[in-house]
Design a protein around this motif. Structure first.
Motif, mmCIF file in Angstrom:
data_model
loop_
_atom_site.group_PDB
_atom_site.id
_atom_site.type_symbol
_atom_site.label_atom_id
_atom_site.label_comp_id
_atom_site.label_asym_id
_atom_site.label_seq_id
_atom_site.Cartn_x
_atom_site.Cartn_y
_atom_site.Cartn_z
ATOM 1 N N PHE A 1 -8.208 -0.936 3.290
ATOM 2 C CA PHE A 1 -8.563 -0.449 2.190
ATOM 3 C C PHE A 1 -9.238 -1.489 1.192
ATOM 4 C CE2 PHE A 1 -5.117 2.316 3.448
ATOM 5 C CZ PHE A 1 -5.414 3.530 2.924
ATOM 6 N N ILE B 1 -2.782 -1.157 5.810
ATOM 7 C CA ILE B 1 -1.534 -0.471 6.099
ATOM 8 C C ILE B 1 -1.445 -0.315 7.595
ATOM 9 C CG2 ILE B 1 -0.853 0.556 3.802
ATOM 10 C CD1 ILE B 1 -1.867 2.956 4.989
ATOM 11 N N TRP C 1 -4.501 13.398 1.143
ATOM 12 C CA TRP C 1 -4.360 12.296 2.062
ATOM 13 C C TRP C 1 -4.408 12.877 3.546
ATOM 14 C CZ3 TRP C 1 -5.345 7.693 4.130
ATOM 15 C CH2 TRP C 1 -4.479 7.475 5.401
ATOM 16 N N TYR D 1 -10.683 -1.883 -2.680
ATOM 17 C CA TYR D 1 -10.493 -1.495 -3.953
ATOM 18 C C TYR D 1 -11.964 -1.655 -4.481
ATOM 19 C CZ TYR D 1 -9.263 -0.031 -8.770
ATOM 20 O OH TYR D 1 -9.508 0.557 -9.972
ATOM 21 N N TYR E 1 2.302 6.179 -3.741
ATOM 22 C CA TYR E 1 2.054 7.045 -2.498
ATOM 23 C C TYR E 1 0.569 7.588 -2.729
ATOM 24 C CZ TYR E 1 7.064 6.420 -2.176
ATOM 25 O OH TYR E 1 8.460 5.689 -2.172
ATOM 26 N N LEU E 2 -0.180 7.952 -1.444
ATOM 27 C CA LEU E 2 -1.129 9.008 -1.484
ATOM 28 C C LEU E 2 -0.588 10.290 -1.006
ATOM 29 C CD1 LEU E 2 -3.482 6.752 0.656
ATOM 30 C CD2 LEU E 2 -3.300 6.995 -1.658
ATOM 31 N N LEU F 1 1.683 3.274 0.007
ATOM 32 C CA LEU F 1 0.984 2.319 0.027
ATOM 33 C C LEU F 1 1.883 0.820 0.061
ATOM 34 C CD1 LEU F 1 -2.302 3.483 -2.025
ATOM 35 C CD2 LEU F 1 -1.782 3.071 0.644
ATOM 36 N N THR F 2 1.088 -0.361 -0.173
ATOM 37 C CA THR F 2 1.891 -1.757 -0.188
ATOM 38 C C THR F 2 2.450 -1.965 -1.678
ATOM 39 O OG1 THR F 2 -0.245 -2.717 -0.840
ATOM 40 C CG2 THR F 2 0.281 -2.690 1.557
ATOM 41 N N TYR G 1 2.060 9.360 1.368
ATOM 42 C CA TYR G 1 1.935 8.316 2.426
ATOM 43 C C TYR G 1 2.021 7.045 1.479
ATOM 44 C CZ TYR G 1 1.832 5.598 6.607
ATOM 45 O OH TYR G 1 2.083 4.978 7.885
#
Length: 160
Positions: free
Chosen positions: A117, A41, A100, A119, A95-96, A54-55, A52
């Motif tokens: 990030f 991001i 966060w 995973y 969202y985080l 995320l994609t 916040y």
């Protein structure tokens, strides 16, 4: 003399030929499973907001699983995991949330940063933070020491 089967090119169908064996080519794209392992991001808004975004692709990838929490681990930093709550409020919207802000402060996430990030499975994401000059940020754990030296900070050498 025994007769052998030959193709029109004169070659036999033995090992290494182009006969009906398996192909070493990858499968066509339509048969590949979508696997999202890494994403980043760009921090365009205040990273210290409570939640916040995320994609969309990672949100779709986790669709159905929708973990309540993820665990963030700073790359090359050790085994410490930061627990961060996750919110889903519709398809492609992840969202985080709580936790966060603490991670962002501790790791210098600021406007203009790129946050990478990866995973790792089991709801664990390994994180690398890059500043606006595209140099990776390095950090030390100040909880265990009062030493404020920059011994653990690696400089970024950016060619001009």
């Amino acid at each position: 003399m025994a007769s052998t089967s030959r193709t029109p090119t004169g070659r036999g169908r033995g090992r290494g030929g182009r006969g009906g064996g398996s192909s070493s080519l990858p499968p066509p794209p339509s048969t590949l499973t979508l696997i999202i392992e890494e994403f980043f991001i760009v921090v365009y808004e205040d990273p210290l907001v409570k939640k916040y975004a995320l994609t969309k692709k990672i949100a779709y990838y986790l669709d159905g699983q929708e973990p309540a929490k993820v665990y963030l681990r700073a790359a090359d930093y050790g085994p410490r995991l930061w627990t961060v709550e996750v919110l889903f409020d519709g398809p492609g919207r992840m969202y985080l949330d709580k936790g966060w802000e603490n991670f962002a402060i501790a790791h210098g996430v600021d406007l203009g940063c790129f946050v990478h990030f990866k995973y790792e499975g089991d709801d664990v994401l390994t994180v690398k933070v890059f500043d606006g000059t595209m140099c990776r940020k390095y950090y030390s754990d100040d909880e265990d020491t009062d030493d404020e030296s920059d011994d653990n900070v690696k400089p970024c050498i950016h060619p001009l």
